[in-house]
Design an enzyme around this catalytic site. Structure first.
Site, PDB file in Angstrom:
ATOM      1  N   ASP A  55       0.808  -1.222   0.000  1.00  0.00           N
ATOM      2  CA  ASP A  55       0.000   0.000   0.000  1.00  0.00           C
ATOM      3  C   ASP A  55       0.839   1.269   0.000  1.00  0.00           C
ATOM      4  O   ASP A  55       0.402   2.308   0.507  1.00  0.00           O
ATOM      5  CB  ASP A  55      -0.977   0.012   1.194  1.00  0.00           C
ATOM      6  CG  ASP A  55      -1.838  -1.229   1.219  1.00  0.00           C
ATOM      7  OD1 ASP A  55      -2.232  -1.675   0.127  1.00  0.00           O
ATOM      8  OD2 ASP A  55      -2.092  -1.747   2.317  1.00  0.00           O
ATOM      9  N   HIS A 106      -4.908  -2.119  -5.336  1.00  0.00           N
ATOM     10  CA  HIS A 106      -4.242  -0.894  -5.749  1.00  0.00           C
ATOM     11  C   HIS A 106      -5.307   0.060  -6.213  1.00  0.00           C
ATOM     12  O   HIS A 106      -6.191  -0.312  -6.971  1.00  0.00           O
ATOM     13  CB  HIS A 106      -3.296  -1.154  -6.919  1.00  0.00           C
ATOM     14  CG  HIS A 106      -2.378  -2.299  -6.650  1.00  0.00           C
ATOM     15  ND1 HIS A 106      -1.287  -2.178  -5.846  1.00  0.00           N
ATOM     16  CD2 HIS A 106      -2.423  -3.585  -7.044  1.00  0.00           C
ATOM     17  CE1 HIS A 106      -0.685  -3.345  -5.770  1.00  0.00           C
ATOM     18  NE2 HIS A 106      -1.361  -4.216  -6.490  1.00  0.00           N
TER      19      HIS A 106
END
Ligand code: GTP
Ligand code: IMP
Ligand code: MG
Length: 339
Positions: A13, A43
């Site tokens: 992340d 994502h």
């Protein structure tokens, strides 16, 4: 750079999605191949104010001229795959996507086990996407492969051959990693890790290219790293501190609140080294210095932000070539030509 790999340097992340999206549009690679574990990855990226999220397809999907490939090392969940073909139909992905016929398949039983098993769900805090159990079945050599699933037939290909052929022809190939260094099964905070290695070498193997064929490795770091799930996080800050600094984030896949911490220079140095980083990308610098928001020219960065970048370069020993200054694609400083 005919081939380059983008990987996460922390606990996932880091904003790889946003960095990759920028590169995909700016550099116009003809081939974009995804490595990594599977649909545990999430994502997201903002394009013209709209948020898009992917878990299975390459994050460079918005480059409509590129072939989009999913490497043999990646687990495929057909349900997620077909869902993304639908949600990304504005980008004409179905015409351009190829899945390696050797990808292993995530089945319903894998997801159920990932969500009900006490060790995985409660202790490790997995994403529940079925990746760990599917990789376990693959190691047991009883997992189904993409070639066994009739619905996937139109999309099957030999990704390794395609990527190597593209490189032979001098085409630009962008290779995407997922997760992050701290989640590597080998080098991360075991047992609080994912079910595979996540370093650049593993990503190269996932898409079927040898180490000699990789020209550049971009390791992505987030100004304030985050971690979801259990496990050590040496520089973690309290929830109150994270709130005070406006750093509250929730996971793309699980919706869980992310733990937040201070930049860990030691981890960054180690991670850059083991990944063989040739460049770094730094995201969320506007969270570190709000006056950096939206800046696209390095010389215009405020002093506080510049000192942070210089500190990273000094302590990690690798140039920071890309700096994200906000959520939109154009909120970026690209210094690749000067490093
Ligand atoms: P990866 O898994 O590494 O791809 O990161 P992620 O996509 O999981 O992170 P997340 O889903 O939380 O998405 C990050 C969001 O932050 C995206 O919507 C990006 O557009 C946005 N973002 C990326 N870089 C920056 C930045 O530098 N500043 C700000 N304010 N937002 C950013
Ligand atoms: P699994 O990969 O679902 O087995 O989860 C193992 C650990 O890795 C958990 O701590 C997850 O939260 C973490 N994890 C897996 N994929 C990602 C990701 O893409 N971003 C952040 N954390 C992840
Ligand atoms: Mg993510």
């Amino acid at each position: 750079m005919p081939s380059y790999i983008v990987v996460g340097g922390q606990w996932g992340d880091e904003g790889k999605g946003a960095i990759t999206a920028y590169l995909a549009l700016k550099d116009e690679p003809e081939v974009i191949a995804r490595g990594g574990v599977g649909t545990n990855a999430g994502h997201s990226v903002f394009i013209n104010g709209k948020r898009y999220a992917v878990r299975q397809l390459p994050m460079g999907f918005m480059q409509t001229k590129a072939r989009l490939l999913v490497g043999a090392g990646v687990l495929v969940d057909p349900e997620v795959f077909f869902h993304e073909l639908e949600t990304l139909k504005d980008f004409d992905v179905a015409q351009r996507v190829g899945i390696d016929y050797r990808c292993a398949i995530i089945e319903e039983t894998h997801k159920q086990l990932d969500r009900s098993n006490g060790h995985l769900h409660d202790k490790i805090g997995t994403t529940g996407s079925g990746c760990g159990p599917a990789n376990a079945d693959r190691v047991m050599r009883r997992a189904k492969l993409a070639r066994d699933i009739k619905e996937l037939e139109p999309y099957l290909t030999d990704v390794a051959a395609e990527v190597n052929d593209a490189l032979d022809e001098g085409k630009l190939v962008l290779i995407e990693g997922t997760q992050g260094f701290g989640l590597s099964l080998y080098y991360g905070t075991y047992p609080y890790v994912t079910s595979k290695d996540t370093t650049a070498s593993a990503i190269a193997s996932d898409v079927g290219i040898g180490p000699t064929r990789v020209d550049d490795i971009i390791v992505v770091f987030k100004s304030f790293p985050t971690r979801v799930g259990a496990g050590p996080f040496p520089t973690e800050m309290s929830q109150e501190e994270a709130e005070r600094l406006g750093l509250i984030e929730y996971g793309t896949v699980t919706g869980r609140r992310r733990r937040v911490g201070w930049f860990d220079f030691e981890l960054a140095r180690y991670s850059a080294k083991l990944n063989g980083a040739t460049m770094l990308a730094l995201t969320m610098i506007d969270k570190y210095d709000k006056n950096a928001f939206g800046i696209t020219d390095y010389d215009k960065l405020p002093r506080k932000a510049k000192e942070f970048v210089e500190g990273i370069e000094e302590r990690v020993g690798v140039p920071v070539a890309l700096i994200k200054t906000g959520p939109e694609l154009e909120h970026i400083i690209d210094r690749r030509d000067v490093i």
